[in-house]
Design an enzyme around this catalytic site. Structure first.
Site, PDB file in Angstrom:
ATOM      1  CG  HIS A 269      -0.133   0.104   2.499  1.00 54.80           C
ATOM      2  ND1 HIS A 269       0.466   1.401   2.877  1.00 54.80           N
ATOM      3  CD2 HIS A 269       0.154  -0.860   3.345  1.00 54.80           C
ATOM      4  CE1 HIS A 269       0.945   0.920   4.270  1.00 54.80           C
ATOM      5  NE2 HIS A 269       0.859  -0.290   4.517  1.00 54.80           N
TER       6      HIS A 269
ATOM      7  CG  HIS B  13      -0.848  -4.537   5.124  1.00 59.06           C
ATOM      8  ND1 HIS B  13      -1.575  -3.265   5.295  1.00 59.06           N
ATOM      9  CD2 HIS B  13      -1.922  -5.307   4.476  1.00 59.06           C
ATOM     10  CE1 HIS B  13      -2.885  -3.079   5.153  1.00 59.06           C
ATOM     11  NE2 HIS B  13      -3.076  -4.317   4.794  1.00 59.06           N
TER      12      HIS B  13
END
Length: 202
Positions: free
Chosen positions: A9, A150
């Site tokens: 992200h 992530h």
């Protein structure tokens, strides 16, 4: 052959403050939004068959920017979430050390064999994320798949797909909106790109 486009992200305020985010639902900051837009521009020429994201906002927002030029929907699955760090979340390294409830220094030096709050171990995280990855691969054979997740979870996914031990977890890093690519071939999985952030260069 299937091809996984593994993406971290964009930047958040907690990233900038060096706070542990874990499963906390933080948002992209302005710089993170710009990073996501640049990555989306880079990926415009590619053909994707599916886009998956962690259900945490910072990953989902990043995935939406990637999906928009392709007129695709983003499939949110919780298995792609970041590690749940329990009481460490929202704290800096110094604040965590001051808690003195867990051996943070040992965790930094040997995360694969050290207990931490929340999810507890990298093995448990591995079981969770790979359950999600295997379901995606079973659904999309011989297709190009975007996965937005992530840093820690993606590192575990990469190690697992390459058959590498979790002890290698601390030996590499993934930057915000970095792109890594793994090809799922009949006889082996091949890492063809790792932590590429060339879209952020001037």
């Amino acid at each position: 052959m299937s091809k996984l486009f593994l993406i971290r992200h964009g930047l958040t305020e907690w990233n900038k403050l060096n706070k542990f985010q874990g499963s906390s639902n933080t948002l992209l900051c302005e710089e993170g939004i710009e990073q996501a837009k640049k990555l989306a521009d880079r990926l415009k020429p590619y053909k994707f068959d599916a886009i998956y994201s962690s259900d945490l906002s910072r990953a989902y927002e990043t995935a939406l920017y990637i999906a928009q030029p392709h007129h695709m929907t983003v499939n949110k699955i919780p298995e792609l979430r970041e590690i749940h760090f329990g009481e460490w979340e929202g704290l800096t390294k110094e604040e965590i050390i001051n808690l003195k409830k867990y051996d943070f220094i040992r965790w930094k030096n040997s995360p694969h064999s050290t207990e931490f709050p929340g999810e507890g171990s990298l093995v448990k995280v591995q079981q969770r994320v790979m359950k999600g990855i295997q379901a995606i691969l079973n659904r999309h054979r011989n297709e190009n798949i975007v996965i937005v997740s992530h840093g820690a979870s993606l590192k575990i996914i990469i190690l697992s797909l390459l058959g590498m031990d979790l002890s290698f977890y601390r030996h590499f890093w993934l930057g915000n909106t970095s792109l890594s690519i793994i090809e799922i071939r009949k006889d082996r999985n091949v890492l063809s790109l790792l932590n590429d952030m060339s879209h952020l260069e001037d």
